[in-house]
Design a protein around this motif. Structure first.
Motif, short mmCIF file in Angstrom:
data_model
loop_
_atom_site.label_atom_id
_atom_site.label_comp_id
_atom_site.label_asym_id
_atom_site.label_seq_id
_atom_site.Cartn_x
_atom_site.Cartn_y
_atom_site.Cartn_z
N LYS A 220 0.59 -1.30 0.15
CA LYS A 220 0.11 -0.10 0.06
C LYS A 220 0.88 1.26 -0.02
N LEU A 223 2.62 1.76 -3.39
CA LEU A 223 1.58 2.34 -4.45
C LEU A 223 1.21 3.79 -4.40
N ASP A 224 1.01 4.12 -3.07
CA ASP A 224 0.68 5.45 -2.80
C ASP A 224 1.97 6.32 -2.69
N GLU A 241 -4.27 -6.15 -1.48
CA GLU A 241 -4.53 -4.87 -1.91
C GLU A 241 -5.17 -4.96 -3.16
N HIS A 243 -5.89 -2.44 -6.31
CA HIS A 243 -5.33 -1.14 -6.92
C HIS A 243 -5.03 -1.53 -8.33
#
Length: 344
Positions: A220, A223-224, A241, A243
């Motif tokens: 996470k 990806l952020d 996750e 995404h």
């Protein structure tokens, strides 16, 4: 009821045992005849065997042995004895003339006893038995240098140890993987996003694993924070996750397809396992999470680039299992490898 269940389990085991043993003897006869035919076909070329039938990481790490044996026997017909699930790792090697699928260690004992091979380079440590067969595989060369399952990681990396078990000088070469164009085209057809971060979260042994909640937190954050897509490889998925830049390929790839995905990675992050050896052999930059494994505290399985510290960050909280490796260490290592994120 419990007694019937136990009896059923016992007879089921016996059934599989005796079917296996009968199949083993049949396999020995067939393979001996096949090897006799190979010797006839090879004419005056000596028949040389390299023996390391499992595990995935061991075979990848010890690939340089095939090159060394070819240098020592330039005119020989060289085959690698390997378990069926690992054939891909050796079948495209340019220094091998072929491979022979090993049914079990006991079958190997009988084949070696026939004397069909002119030279054998056996990298196995003694006493790794088949679960069904009574024969106990012994490697006198490994025994002579005192190499056992209790001390092998105290001796050095996998290639360094197993090359000596085969009667070769201690080797430290860079391993390589040979991926044919057909495999590269199959991976290209998956249309994966470019420059992914490839992660491998679960090994064949729980002592090597890092907690699932940490992997999910890390993915996470990646990806952020960064524009790179993240791909999970392996047999069973760990990351949950959802995404658009995350893709789960667990259980969908062959061994060489997995190696090709890792070869194209911007960064590999994983635990000590076969894919980590693929990353080393394919020149991928990586972050490897280690921890205490049985009595082995300060150990490094890798030769070549990773042993020299090139393109790799090794994380080990010495004296603690991998599961206790602090999350912050892994995130900091990723920051160092990927660079500070650009502010939008």
């Amino acid at each position: 009821m419990a007694s019937w269940s136990n009896q059923r389990a016992l007879w089921t085991y016996r059934y599989h045992k005796y079917i296996h043993i009968i199949g083993k003897y049949r396999s020995v006869v067939w393979k001996y005849l096949y090897l006799r035919w190979l010797k006839y076909k090879a004419a005056d070329r000596p028949l040389v065997a390299i023996v390391l039938s499992e595990q995935m990481g061991d075979i990848i790490a010890c690939e340089p042995v095939a090159r060394e044996v070819r240098q020592r026997h330039p005119n020989a017909y060289i085959i690698w004895l390997v378990r069926k699930q690992y054939v891909e790792l050796v079948e495209h090697h340019p220094d091998l003339d072929g491979y022979l699928i090993e049914k079990c260690p006991s079958e190997r004992i009988y084949l070696l006893r026939t004397g069909i091979f002119d030279k054998v380079y056996n990298m196995h440590i003694s006493h790794r038995k088949c679960k069904y067969c009574p024969e106990d595989p012994v490697n006198p060369t490994a025994d002579q240098i005192g190499l056992t399952f209790d001390n092998y990681y105290h001796r050095g990396d996998l290639l360094y140890m197993f090359s000596q078990a085969a009667g070769l000088p201690a080797m430290t070469a860079d391993p390589k993987m040979y991926i044919p164009e057909s495999i590269r085209q199959r991976v290209a057809a998956l249309r994966l996003q470019e420059s992914p971060i490839v992660i491998h979260c679960q090994s064949s042994h729980i002592m090597r694993d890092w907690p699932a909640e940490n992997w999910n937190r890390l993915v996470k954050w990646l990806l952020d924070t960064y524009p790179y897509p993240v791909i999970e490889i392996g047999l069973q998925p760990v990351v949950t996750e959802e995404h658009p830049n995350f893709r789960n390929l667990c259980g969908q790839l062959s061994l060489l397809e997995t190696a090709e995905v890792i070869r194209n990675a911007h960064l590999f992050i994983g635990i000590d396992s076969g894919p980590a050896h693929m990353a080393n052999a394919n020149g991928a930059n990586g972050i490897i999470l280690l921890g205490q494994l049985f009595d082995f505290v300060d150990y490094l399985p890798y030769s070549g680039r990773y042993k020299r510290g090139e393109g790799i960050t090794i994380l080990n909280n010495y004296g603690h299992p991998c599961s206790e490796l602090p999350y912050g260490w892994v995130q900091d290592a990723a920051l160092q490898r990927l660079g500070q994120p650009k502010l939008v």
